[in-house]
Design a protein around this motif. Sequence first.
Motif, short mmCIF file in Angstrom:
data_model
loop_
_atom_site.label_atom_id
_atom_site.label_comp_id
_atom_site.label_asym_id
_atom_site.label_seq_id
_atom_site.Cartn_x
_atom_site.Cartn_y
_atom_site.Cartn_z
N TYR A 97 0.82 -1.22 0.00
CA TYR A 97 0.00 0.00 0.00
C TYR A 97 0.85 1.27 0.00
CZ TYR A 97 1.36 -0.17 4.88
OH TYR A 97 2.11 -0.21 6.02
N ASP A 122 -4.13 -3.91 10.44
CA ASP A 122 -4.11 -2.50 10.05
C ASP A 122 -4.46 -2.28 8.58
OD1 ASP A 122 -3.02 -1.64 12.67
OD2 ASP A 122 -1.30 -2.82 12.03
N ILE A 126 -6.22 1.33 5.69
CA ILE A 126 -5.62 2.02 4.54
C ILE A 126 -6.34 1.65 3.25
CG2 ILE A 126 -3.74 0.36 4.04
CD1 ILE A 126 -2.11 3.31 3.97
N ARG B 66 -3.59 -3.59 19.15
CA ARG B 66 -4.06 -4.06 17.85
C ARG B 66 -3.28 -3.48 16.68
NH1 ARG B 66 -7.96 -6.73 15.86
NH2 ARG B 66 -8.20 -5.27 14.13
N CYS B 67 -2.47 -2.46 16.95
CA CYS B 67 -1.71 -1.82 15.87
C CYS B 67 -0.38 -2.54 15.67
CB CYS B 67 -1.46 -0.35 16.17
SG CYS B 67 -0.30 0.39 15.00
N LYS B 68 -0.22 -3.17 14.50
CA LYS B 68 1.03 -3.86 14.19
C LYS B 68 1.85 -3.04 13.21
CE LYS B 68 -0.41 -7.41 16.50
NZ LYS B 68 -0.02 -7.37 17.91
N ASP B 69 1.24 -2.08 12.55
CA ASP B 69 1.89 -1.39 11.44
C ASP B 69 1.58 0.11 11.50
OD1 ASP B 69 3.02 -0.61 9.11
OD2 ASP B 69 1.83 -1.91 7.79
N LEU B 71 2.87 2.57 10.22
CA LEU B 71 3.01 3.28 8.96
C LEU B 71 1.64 3.57 8.32
CD1 LEU B 71 5.01 4.38 6.87
CD2 LEU B 71 5.12 2.09 5.87
N VAL B 72 0.73 2.61 8.43
CA VAL B 72 -0.61 2.76 7.85
C VAL B 72 -1.25 4.08 8.30
CG1 VAL B 72 -2.98 1.90 8.16
CG2 VAL B 72 -1.18 0.35 7.37
N TYR B 73 -1.23 4.33 9.59
CA TYR B 73 -1.96 5.49 10.13
C TYR B 73 -1.21 6.79 9.82
CZ TYR B 73 -4.15 1.50 12.12
OH TYR B 73 -4.76 0.29 12.24
N LEU B 75 0.60 7.30 7.08
CA LEU B 75 0.35 7.61 5.66
C LEU B 75 -1.06 8.20 5.48
CD1 LEU B 75 1.92 4.61 3.71
CD2 LEU B 75 2.88 6.88 4.08
N ILE B 76 -2.03 7.62 6.17
CA ILE B 76 -3.40 8.14 6.06
C ILE B 76 -3.44 9.59 6.53
CG2 ILE B 76 -5.73 7.95 7.03
CD1 ILE B 76 -5.36 4.88 7.02
#
Lengths: 365, 365
Positions: A97, A122, A126, B66-69, B71-73, B75-76
């Motif tokens: 992504y 997650d 996204i 619950r957040c493993k990544d 980067l996702v948030y 980038l959003i």
Amino acid sequence: MRIAQIAPLYESCPPQFYGGTERVVSYLTEEFVRLGHEVTLFASGDSRTSAVLEPGCKNALRFDSRCKDPLVYHLIMLDRVRRRAGDFDILHFHTDYLHFPLLADCWDKTLTTLHGRLDLPDLPAIMREFSMMPLVSISHAQRVPMAWANWYGTVLHGLPRDLYRVGNGDSGYLAFLGRISPEKAPDCAIEIARRAGVPLQIAAKVDQVDQAYFESTIAPLLQDPLLEFIGEIGEASKGAFLGDAMALLFPIAWPEPFGLVLIEAMANGTPVIAFGHGSVPEIIEDGITGFIVDDVEAAVAAVPLAKRLDRKTIRRRFEERFTAERMARDYLALYQQVLARASGPLGLGAEAAGRMAQDVAHDTD
Amino acid sequence: MRIAQIAPLYESCPPQFYGGTERVVSYLTEEFVRLGHEVTLFASGDSRTSAVLEPGCKNALRFDSRCKDPLVYHLIMLDRVRRRAGDFDILHFHTDYLHFPLLADCWDKTLTTLHGRLDLPDLPAIMREFSMMPLVSISHAQRVPMAWANWYGTVLHGLPRDLYRVGNGDSGYLAFLGRISPEKAPDCAIEIARRAGVPLQIAAKVDQVDQAYFESTIAPLLQDPLLEFIGEIGEASKGAFLGDAMALLFPIAWPEPFGLVLIEAMANGTPVIAFGHGSVPEIIEDGITGFIVDDVEAAVAAVPLAKRLDRKTIRRRFEERFTAERMARDYLALYQQVLARASGPLGLGAEAAGRMAQDVAHDTD
């Protein structure tokens, strides 16, 4: 068509050893070149391609000890892709992504193949935020955790037709090929071989993260003279390894999104005995190219049956279903679909529509 | 001015415990509001602010199991910032380099404060690629590994004037406050306290990554009755902890980019005995707000001298040099500098220049 393929930078295209995504990107790129398209490959600088190579870094990052932060090079590459978007009819991403925010404004000339598992907590956030991005799955099973996402199609992987030839499978061993990790269940493959009383050759890499699993669970089993652990093998050895094998064991314990080794076995005429998780039922034709079984007992029972399957028929099914050419044509159809949607009523206005109509005309030349 | 502050999402603004970057962003945001600006804070949804909060995620990611990544948030959030760029006169980022590709095209209304160390091997590549991005260092020392980058200025951190008040430092202990990690050298602080024969209170968190270091190197030293390990302390306890201390020990073994605890001590009127690495000589005035020493022996000798420094003078130097108001005014001057450069001969043409000139006019109202 002017096609950009954008690969991850962890491995070269193709990879020297293991590395499914970069391998598929390489096969696809070479096939598009062969079909007469203008292709640019964004990948690590040590990649080998007959397309135009745009290096995103000097060497594959996994083997670059000075690289501590792969994100840096991926962001640099994706920004360069964005700036050159006008040079291409279609931008085909294989970078999860990461490019979504950068390319969201020109979604209408992008396609993204998701190569990994999609049950990560997650990902939905996204995918929802960038719901305009056209997506491709590599099996229908892969989609299950995110069936609602913006799927344009499923394209099963393919291999160059002449990469392998049918082997005679007469070396009397079963094969296991891949990574040593719990989800690939090499312990289960060992149990199947031992209960069938047939030698098993294990060609597998052990990642750092799986070292403890290897030492605690797999290494102690390797005392058995039926078993031979030959470590990671390169592309050059794979044909002989698979072609000589009686059958490939694929007793996976997770929803494998694709499993490239399944079609590598088929290309060598080698039947597969596999557990039916993930993509397996979409790839293996039970009783023709192998056997899909539920447990170790059924796998053991399938060993003598697999020996009797016709290796030429298996190879023929490979040629009919899993060549790189079929994969490339599937992708071309999806590129058309993206461009058609962009120029349609959902498209981004007159200018974009005009440009896209031109693209489509160009492609059907 | 219409100011956007963009914080990382690992901690809330301000953080509940440790978290220098988010703490500074919070102080700066509140100060801009107090000075009458229109401020929007992009940060985790559990942040508390008198600005308009635009949540990039529900809760601080470090505490979200619950957040493993992450980067996702990020980038959003950064994509949302980009889409709203037109709503602001200036976009002030505290997110390392992650926003560079997304915001490169409107560099002329951005400022990026780099909060971390800059001697990491991959940073030069991305700083060169996005050399248009205006940067701020948090000390001159921080810049050394990348002196050639696009620096617009250095802004030393500041604290709200009334966050702490001068303490009387009469509880008879030395203080260590921060993280237990080799580069913060708590073992060295312990040695200084023992050789000086003065009690040491250690208020520090132990990160997962430093757990082995804590157990092997620090825990065995804690048997000494002079030493007390009180773990991580919250913001509410910090004033009493620092204000009651005879002096703060800061025997760092790395080039600290800033060291917020130094000015927290000063705000409490507490002298600092520090090794002279990184930012320390830019913050501590030797013989006035503390002592800069070269080794343990000199640190031990400084303990009785530090006791005799005037705590009111230390507090006055804090008020003169390290308030959030001074920090905010420094940043406002740099915002003007960015906008002026954008509208100047290097700027992006008539339209951008006009818009920027308006911005500057607006700000000097």
